[in-house]
Design a protein around this motif. Structure first.
Motif, PDB file in Angstrom:
ATOM      1  N   TYR A  15     -31.602  -4.037  17.108  1.00  0.00           N
ATOM      2  CA  TYR A  15     -33.044  -4.241  17.270  1.00  0.00           C
ATOM      3  C   TYR A  15     -33.648  -3.745  15.956  1.00  0.00           C
ATOM      4  CZ  TYR A  15     -32.224  -4.665  22.331  1.00  0.00           C
ATOM      5  OH  TYR A  15     -31.803  -5.070  23.571  1.00  0.00           O
ATOM      6  N   PHE A  18     -32.128  -0.670  14.209  1.00  0.00           N
ATOM      7  CA  PHE A  18     -31.416   0.131  15.215  1.00  0.00           C
ATOM      8  C   PHE A  18     -30.213  -0.630  15.782  1.00  0.00           C
ATOM      9  CE2 PHE A  18     -30.950   1.356  19.748  1.00  0.00           C
ATOM     10  CZ  PHE A  18     -30.601   2.684  19.560  1.00  0.00           C
ATOM     11  N   ALA A  20     -27.986  -1.307  18.622  1.00  0.00           N
ATOM     12  CA  ALA A  20     -27.988  -1.058  20.074  1.00  0.00           C
ATOM     13  C   ALA A  20     -26.598  -1.245  20.662  1.00  0.00           C
ATOM     14  CB  ALA A  20     -28.985  -1.978  20.763  1.00  0.00           C
ATOM     15  N   ALA A  39     -25.507   5.942  30.830  1.00  0.00           N
ATOM     16  CA  ALA A  39     -26.787   6.616  31.075  1.00  0.00           C
ATOM     17  C   ALA A  39     -27.928   5.700  30.633  1.00  0.00           C
ATOM     18  CB  ALA A  39     -26.818   7.922  30.289  1.00  0.00           C
ATOM     19  N   GLY A  41     -30.481   4.016  28.503  1.00  0.00           N
ATOM     20  CA  GLY A  41     -30.542   3.767  27.059  1.00  0.00           C
ATOM     21  C   GLY A  41     -29.188   3.599  26.390  1.00  0.00           C
ATOM     22  N   ALA A  42     -28.092   3.610  27.164  1.00  0.00           N
ATOM     23  CA  ALA A  42     -26.757   3.505  26.555  1.00  0.00           C
ATOM     24  C   ALA A  42     -26.485   2.110  26.013  1.00  0.00           C
ATOM     25  CB  ALA A  42     -25.689   3.880  27.573  1.00  0.00           C
ATOM     26  N   GLY A  43     -27.138   1.095  26.616  1.00  0.00           N
ATOM     27  CA  GLY A  43     -26.940  -0.270  26.122  1.00  0.00           C
ATOM     28  C   GLY A  43     -26.558  -1.277  27.196  1.00  0.00           C
ATOM     29  N   LYS A  44     -26.580  -0.864  28.458  1.00  0.00           N
ATOM     30  CA  LYS A  44     -26.158  -1.765  29.542  1.00  0.00           C
ATOM     31  C   LYS A  44     -27.030  -3.027  29.586  1.00  0.00           C
ATOM     32  CE  LYS A  44     -26.877   1.331  32.789  1.00  0.00           C
ATOM     33  NZ  LYS A  44     -27.503   2.338  31.921  1.00  0.00           N
ATOM     34  N   SER A  45     -28.341  -2.820  29.585  1.00  0.00           N
ATOM     35  CA  SER A  45     -29.229  -3.991  29.680  1.00  0.00           C
ATOM     36  C   SER A  45     -29.107  -4.876  28.445  1.00  0.00           C
ATOM     37  CB  SER A  45     -30.687  -3.560  29.834  1.00  0.00           C
ATOM     38  OG  SER A  45     -30.830  -2.795  30.985  1.00  0.00           O
ATOM     39  N   THR A  46     -28.822  -4.271  27.309  1.00  0.00           N
ATOM     40  CA  THR A  46     -28.679  -5.076  26.090  1.00  0.00           C
ATOM     41  C   THR A  46     -27.458  -5.997  26.208  1.00  0.00           C
ATOM     42  OG1 THR A  46     -29.770  -3.376  24.793  1.00  0.00           O
ATOM     43  CG2 THR A  46     -28.487  -4.995  23.571  1.00  0.00           C
ATOM     44  N   ARG A  49     -28.624  -8.740  28.315  1.00  0.00           N
ATOM     45  CA  ARG A  49     -29.533  -9.627  27.572  1.00  0.00           C
ATOM     46  C   ARG A  49     -28.774 -10.515  26.592  1.00  0.00           C
ATOM     47  NH1 ARG A  49     -33.553  -5.484  27.871  1.00  0.00           N
ATOM     48  NH2 ARG A  49     -32.931  -4.529  25.917  1.00  0.00           N
ATOM     49  N   GLU A  87     -32.842  -6.252  36.614  1.00  0.00           N
ATOM     50  CA  GLU A  87     -33.509  -4.999  36.961  1.00  0.00           C
ATOM     51  C   GLU A  87     -35.012  -5.338  36.973  1.00  0.00           C
ATOM     52  OE1 GLU A  87     -33.978  -0.715  34.673  1.00  0.00           O
ATOM     53  OE2 GLU A  87     -32.836  -2.324  33.767  1.00  0.00           O
ATOM     54  N   GLU A 165     -28.373  -2.725  37.681  1.00  0.00           N
ATOM     55  CA  GLU A 165     -28.904  -1.564  38.412  1.00  0.00           C
ATOM     56  C   GLU A 165     -29.538  -1.917  39.759  1.00  0.00           C
ATOM     57  OE1 GLU A 165     -29.867   1.762  36.626  1.00  0.00           O
ATOM     58  OE2 GLU A 165     -29.293   1.213  34.601  1.00  0.00           O
ATOM     59  N   GLN A 197     -26.009   3.170  36.950  1.00  0.00           N
ATOM     60  CA  GLN A 197     -25.997   4.600  36.581  1.00  0.00           C
ATOM     61  C   GLN A 197     -25.353   5.407  37.697  1.00  0.00           C
ATOM     62  OE1 GLN A 197     -29.409   6.522  34.873  1.00  0.00           O
ATOM     63  NE2 GLN A 197     -30.397   4.555  34.528  1.00  0.00           N
TER      64      GLN A 197
HETATM   65  P1  ATP Z   1     -31.654   1.515  30.947  1.00  0.00           P
HETATM   66  O1  ATP Z   1     -30.862   1.935  32.117  1.00  0.00           O
HETATM   67  O2  ATP Z   1     -32.743   2.483  30.584  1.00  0.00           O
HETATM   68  O3  ATP Z   1     -32.105   0.091  30.971  1.00  0.00           O
HETATM   69  P2  ATP Z   1     -29.609   0.681  29.153  1.00  0.00           P
HETATM   70  O4  ATP Z   1     -28.255   1.300  29.112  1.00  0.00           O
HETATM   71  O5  ATP Z   1     -29.731  -0.609  29.847  1.00  0.00           O
HETATM   72  O6  ATP Z   1     -30.652   1.689  29.726  1.00  0.00           O
HETATM   73  P3  ATP Z   1     -30.738  -0.658  26.891  1.00  0.00           P
HETATM   74  O7  ATP Z   1     -32.001  -1.062  27.569  1.00  0.00           O
HETATM   75  O8  ATP Z   1     -29.724  -1.687  26.654  1.00  0.00           O
HETATM   76  O9  ATP Z   1     -30.088   0.564  27.644  1.00  0.00           O
HETATM   77  O10 ATP Z   1     -31.147   0.020  25.517  1.00  0.00           O
HETATM   78  C1  ATP Z   1     -30.187   0.425  24.535  1.00  0.00           C
HETATM   79  C2  ATP Z   1     -30.921   1.059  23.373  1.00  0.00           C
HETATM   80  O11 ATP Z   1     -31.691   0.063  22.693  1.00  0.00           O
HETATM   81  C3  ATP Z   1     -31.931   2.148  23.777  1.00  0.00           C
HETATM   82  O12 ATP Z   1     -31.852   3.177  22.828  1.00  0.00           O
HETATM   83  C4  ATP Z   1     -33.255   1.459  23.720  1.00  0.00           C
HETATM   84  O13 ATP Z   1     -34.287   2.373  23.391  1.00  0.00           O
HETATM   85  C5  ATP Z   1     -33.058   0.429  22.625  1.00  0.00           C
HETATM   86  N1  ATP Z   1     -33.855  -0.785  22.830  1.00  0.00           N
HETATM   87  C6  ATP Z   1     -33.828  -1.584  23.934  1.00  0.00           C
HETATM   88  N2  ATP Z   1     -34.652  -2.644  23.793  1.00  0.00           N
HETATM   89  C7  ATP Z   1     -35.211  -2.518  22.556  1.00  0.00           C
HETATM   90  C8  ATP Z   1     -36.140  -3.303  21.792  1.00  0.00           C
HETATM   91  N3  ATP Z   1     -36.654  -4.439  22.277  1.00  0.00           N
HETATM   92  N4  ATP Z   1     -36.465  -2.863  20.566  1.00  0.00           N
HETATM   93  C9  ATP Z   1     -35.961  -1.722  20.061  1.00  0.00           C
HETATM   94  N5  ATP Z   1     -35.065  -0.943  20.704  1.00  0.00           N
HETATM   95  C10 ATP Z   1     -34.704  -1.324  21.939  1.00  0.00           C
END
Ligand code: ATP
Length: 239
Positions: A15, A18, A20, A39, A41-46, A49, A87, A165, A197
């Protein structure tokens, strides 16, 4: 029928500056229930996506049934059989429960008889949806909306159902029910990738799991291996 195979190979996502995700490798095979633990912010949703094309990987490839799917439009993915239950649920709050389910079956709209059968099956899995089939989706509790979101995803006959989730924000009793139903859906033949989680409950129903920390897979193994791993227990189960 060809064996379902889903592979994520060396996928990295940024991103802006950053990182991810970094070099993610995962696979899901026919009939499996695989959990992705991590946990906030670990990256699961990414990862989800990237699979559904909402985020473009900087590097790497995602393959389903031998085809590259990263970059495919969401409707093509659904036609191919990859269905994501997001989610936050993303229902149509002003539409009734049954209308929401019908929307889920849009790709099979020509086959009315089959749609009716699938809907009956969804009502059997989630009796509360049958009870409330005429109610606005937005009027239901969080747990009921989550059930409707899963029901709607099932209406498109997924080969690979991705759940992000599903236990988030639900009362403990409902969480237990939710995991039992997810297990049943899997046993009935739907391959599942579950991001959670709630490590302990997810590992109890999963075949295998991956643990993601700071955008990297740090451990993978069978559910038993992960449940018996002291570091995983300390970090994710609290025992
Ligand atoms: P959650 O359970 O909170 O959804 P997650 O494991 O799914 O957590 P992600 O949403 O994949 O985590 O986020 C991974 C990292 O990328 C986090 O540090 C988050 O802050 C960052 N992040 C997510 N989306 C964006 C974005 N659009 N722009 C910048 N950083 C992002």
């Amino acid at each position: 029928m060809s064996q379902l195979k889903f592979n994520i190979t060396d996928v990295s996502v940024n991103y802006g500056p950053f990182t991810a995700l970094q070099g993610i490798n995962m696979e899901v095979k026919q009939g499996e229930l695989v959990v992705l633990l991590g946990a906030n912010g670990a990256g699961k949703s990414t990862i989800f996506r990237a699979i559904s094309g909402l985020t473009k990987p900087k590097k790497g490839e995602i393959q389903f049934l031998g085809k590259k799917v990263n970059g495919m439009s969401p409707d093509k993915l659904v036609k191919l059989g990859i269905v994501q239950c997001a989610e936050g649920r993303k229902l149509f709050p002003e539409m009734s429960v049954s209308e929401n389910l019908q929307m889920g079956g849009f790709v099979h709209r020509k086959n009315k008889k089959e749609l009716k059968m699938i809907m009956e099956h969804v009502y059997e899995l989630f009796p509360i949806l049958k009870e409330k089939k005429g109610d606005h989706a937005g009027s239901m509790s969080g747990g009921q909306q989550q059930m409707l979101a899963i029901g709607r995803a099932l209406m498109s006959k997924p080969k690979l159902l991705m759940l992000d989730e599903p236990s988030l924000g639900l009362a403990p009793l409902i969480v237990k029910q939710m995991f039992e139903i997810i297990q049943r859906i899997n046993k009935e033949g739907t391959t599942i990738l579950l991001a959670e989680q709630n490590a302990s409950a997810a590992l109890k129903i999963a075949d295998r799991g991956y643990v993601i920390e700071n955008g990297q897979i740090v451990v993978k193994g069978s559910s038993d291996e992960l449940l018996n791993n002291q570091e995983i227990r300390k970090a994710y189960i609290g025992a």
